[in-house]
Design a protein around this motif. Structure first.
Motif, PDB file in Angstrom:
ATOM      1  N   THR A 196       0.804  -2.019   0.181  1.00 17.08           N
ATOM      2  CA  THR A 196       0.401  -0.018   0.264  1.00 17.08           C
ATOM      3  C   THR A 196       0.508   1.006   0.130  1.00 17.08           C
ATOM      4  N   LEU A 197       1.773   1.067   0.525  1.00 12.64           N
ATOM      5  CA  LEU A 197       2.945   2.559   1.092  1.00 12.64           C
ATOM      6  C   LEU A 197       3.674   2.719  -0.590  1.00 12.64           C
ATOM      7  N   ALA A 198       4.037   1.717  -1.399  1.00 17.41           N
ATOM      8  CA  ALA A 198       4.454   1.688  -2.782  1.00 17.41           C
ATOM      9  C   ALA A 198       3.401   2.208  -3.557  1.00 17.41           C
ATOM     10  N   GLY A 199       2.090   2.050  -3.521  1.00 22.81           N
ATOM     11  CA  GLY A 199       1.667   2.484  -4.149  1.00 22.81           C
ATOM     12  C   GLY A 199       0.940   3.883  -3.508  1.00 22.81           C
ATOM     13  N   GLU A 200       1.682   4.454  -3.044  1.00 20.61           N
ATOM     14  CA  GLU A 200       1.200   5.934  -2.941  1.00 20.61           C
ATOM     15  C   GLU A 200       2.922   6.579  -2.911  1.00 20.61           C
ATOM     16  N   GLY A 201       3.746   5.868  -3.579  1.00 24.33           N
ATOM     17  CA  GLY A 201       4.560   6.746  -3.571  1.00 24.33           C
ATOM     18  C   GLY A 201       5.873   6.255  -3.082  1.00 24.33           C
ATOM     19  N   LEU A 202       6.344   5.514  -1.918  1.00 25.15           N
ATOM     20  CA  LEU A 202       6.558   5.990  -0.290  1.00 25.15           C
ATOM     21  C   LEU A 202       7.228   3.881  -0.637  1.00 25.15           C
ATOM     22  N   LEU A 203       8.415   4.507  -0.062  1.00 21.39           N
ATOM     23  CA  LEU A 203       9.217   3.067   0.032  1.00 21.39           C
ATOM     24  C   LEU A 203      10.220   3.218   0.840  1.00 21.39           C
ATOM     25  N   PHE A 204      10.048   2.084   1.641  1.00 20.06           N
ATOM     26  CA  PHE A 204      11.428   2.069   2.760  1.00 20.06           C
ATOM     27  C   PHE A 204      13.047   1.177   2.720  1.00 20.06           C
ATOM     28  N   VAL A 205      14.224   2.032   2.333  1.00 18.49           N
ATOM     29  CA  VAL A 205      14.796   1.270   2.354  1.00 18.49           C
ATOM     30  C   VAL A 205      16.028   0.993   3.279  1.00 18.49           C
ATOM     31  N   VAL A 206      16.712   0.049   3.365  1.00 15.31           N
ATOM     32  CA  VAL A 206      18.026  -0.259   4.764  1.00 15.31           C
ATOM     33  C   VAL A 206      19.557   0.613   3.451  1.00 15.31           C
ATOM     34  N   HIS A 207      19.636   1.278   4.506  1.00 14.46           N
ATOM     35  CA  HIS A 207      20.460   1.994   3.980  1.00 14.46           C
ATOM     36  C   HIS A 207      22.031   1.237   4.579  1.00 14.46           C
ATOM     37  N   SER A 208      21.925   1.286   6.419  1.00 12.23           N
ATOM     38  CA  SER A 208      23.010  -0.169   6.749  1.00 12.23           C
ATOM     39  C   SER A 208      22.816  -0.735   7.404  1.00 12.23           C
ATOM     40  N   ALA A 209      23.292  -2.052   7.040  1.00 12.21           N
ATOM     41  CA  ALA A 209      22.558  -3.138   8.331  1.00 12.21           C
ATOM     42  C   ALA A 209      24.555  -3.632   9.126  1.00 12.21           C
ATOM     43  N   GLU A 210      23.562  -3.984  10.115  1.00 12.28           N
ATOM     44  CA  GLU A 210      24.926  -4.495  10.776  1.00 12.28           C
ATOM     45  C   GLU A 210      24.635  -5.158  11.473  1.00 12.28           C
ATOM     46  N   ALA A 211      25.040  -6.853  11.404  1.00  6.26           N
ATOM     47  CA  ALA A 211      24.999  -8.111  12.189  1.00  6.26           C
ATOM     48  C   ALA A 211      25.768  -8.931  13.550  1.00  6.26           C
ATOM     49  N   ARG A 212      25.974  -9.333  14.415  1.00  8.23           N
ATOM     50  CA  ARG A 212      26.921  -9.644  15.239  1.00  8.23           C
ATOM     51  C   ARG A 212      26.009 -11.268  14.708  1.00  8.23           C
ATOM     52  N   TYR A 213      27.127 -12.145  14.777  1.00  2.89           N
ATOM     53  CA  TYR A 213      25.994 -13.978  15.166  1.00  2.89           C
ATOM     54  C   TYR A 213      27.063 -14.227  15.566  1.00  2.89           C
TER      55      TYR A 213
ATOM     56  N   CYS B  53      13.327   6.690   4.550  1.00  2.00           N
ATOM     57  CA  CYS B  53      12.129   6.792   4.110  1.00  2.00           C
ATOM     58  C   CYS B  53      12.190   7.344   2.424  1.00  2.00           C
ATOM     59  N   ALA B  54      12.140   6.756   1.221  1.00  2.00           N
ATOM     60  CA  ALA B  54      12.295   7.276  -0.119  1.00  2.00           C
ATOM     61  C   ALA B  54      11.507   7.697  -0.676  1.00  2.00           C
ATOM     62  N   ARG B  55      10.782   8.185  -2.253  1.00  2.15           N
ATOM     63  CA  ARG B  55       9.982   8.366  -2.874  1.00  2.15           C
ATOM     64  C   ARG B  55      10.426   7.067  -3.739  1.00  2.15           C
ATOM     65  N   ALA B  56       8.974   6.629  -4.195  1.00 11.34           N
ATOM     66  CA  ALA B  56       8.980   5.217  -4.763  1.00 11.34           C
ATOM     67  C   ALA B  56       9.739   5.430  -6.256  1.00 11.34           C
ATOM     68  N   ASP B  57       9.546   6.610  -6.968  1.00  8.66           N
ATOM     69  CA  ASP B  57       9.413   7.117  -8.412  1.00  8.66           C
ATOM     70  C   ASP B  57      11.418   7.154  -8.700  1.00  8.66           C
ATOM     71  N   ASN B  58      11.575   7.710  -7.419  1.00  5.47           N
ATOM     72  CA  ASN B  58      13.062   8.540  -7.899  1.00  5.47           C
ATOM     73  C   ASN B  58      14.498   7.899  -6.602  1.00  5.47           C
ATOM     74  N   LEU B  59      13.405   7.310  -5.642  1.00  8.31           N
ATOM     75  CA  LEU B  59      14.446   7.030  -4.189  1.00  8.31           C
ATOM     76  C   LEU B  59      15.067   7.765  -3.918  1.00  8.31           C
ATOM     77  N   LYS B  60      14.572   9.720  -3.308  1.00  9.51           N
ATOM     78  CA  LYS B  60      15.100  10.349  -2.887  1.00  9.51           C
ATOM     79  C   LYS B  60      14.954  10.216  -1.719  1.00  9.51           C
ATOM     80  N   PRO B  61      15.337  10.892  -0.712  1.00  7.83           N
ATOM     81  CA  PRO B  61      14.861  11.168   0.701  1.00  7.83           C
ATOM     82  C   PRO B  61      12.993  11.257   0.984  1.00  7.83           C
ATOM     83  N   ARG B  62      12.303  11.289   1.748  1.00  3.62           N
ATOM     84  CA  ARG B  62      11.421  11.608   1.977  1.00  3.62           C
ATOM     85  C   ARG B  62      11.118  11.918   3.034  1.00  3.62           C
ATOM     86  N   ALA B  63       9.727  12.708   3.552  1.00  3.15           N
ATOM     87  CA  ALA B  63       9.896  13.071   5.106  1.00  3.15           C
ATOM     88  C   ALA B  63       9.104  11.439   5.653  1.00  3.15           C
TER      89      ALA B  63
END
Length: 150
Positions: A53-70, A118-128
């Motif tokens: 639904t969020l993607a249909g409204e032009g909003l995506l959540f994308v991982v910027h960085s990840a840190e993991a410890r096993y 949080c990014a715009r779905a059309d250009n992957l630029k940050p958005r609020a």
């Protein structure tokens, strides 16, 4: 904005399948990242927001960085409990602290932190992040909304 003020800790349960394991019979390390992604998605769904639904409204959540410890391996048929707690909430990003534990003995298997933008779905630029969603993550009521029973 401080996150998790009035929000209960969140956890998602899943099972380890054969496809999740490597030749040694333990969960392949990258699959822990997949388990944690699913928990973040389910956290969003629990707040009333579906990724589709969020993607249909032009909003995506994308991982910027990840840190993991096993810490310890998971194995075939283990039931896992994956937490997804927001520890930092900014205008256009949020940071999750996550843990993967084995359900039978609560052993910590993997932990990590993820900065999600949080990014715009059309250009992957940050958005609020939309205010209602920000307040949902923070466990507070958005201005102008009336709580149930008021």
């Amino acid at each position: 904005m401080r996150a998790q003020n009035g929000v209960q800790p969140f956890s998602h349960h899943c099972r380890v399948y054969y496809e999740d394991t490597d030749a040694g019979g333990i969960v392949y390390y990258v699959n822990y990242l997949k388990f944690m992604e699913r928990a973040r998605t389910e956290r969003l769904r629990e707040l009333g927001y579906a990724q589709s639904t969020l993607a249909g409204e032009g909003l995506l959540f994308v991982v910027h960085s990840a840190e993991a410890r096993y810490h310890a391996p998971a194995r075939l048929d283990d039931e896992l409990v994956i937490s997804a707690d927001v520890i930092e909430l900014n205008r256009a990003s949020l940071r999750f602290r996550q843990q993967v534990r084995r359900a039978t003995d609560d052993a910590l298997l993997c932990e990590g932190q993820f900065l999600v933008a949080c990014a715009r779905a059309d250009n992957l630029k940050p958005r609020a992040i939309p205010e209602t969603l920000r307040h949902a993550f923070a466990g507070t009521q958005a201005p102008g909304l009336i709580a149930a029973g008021e």
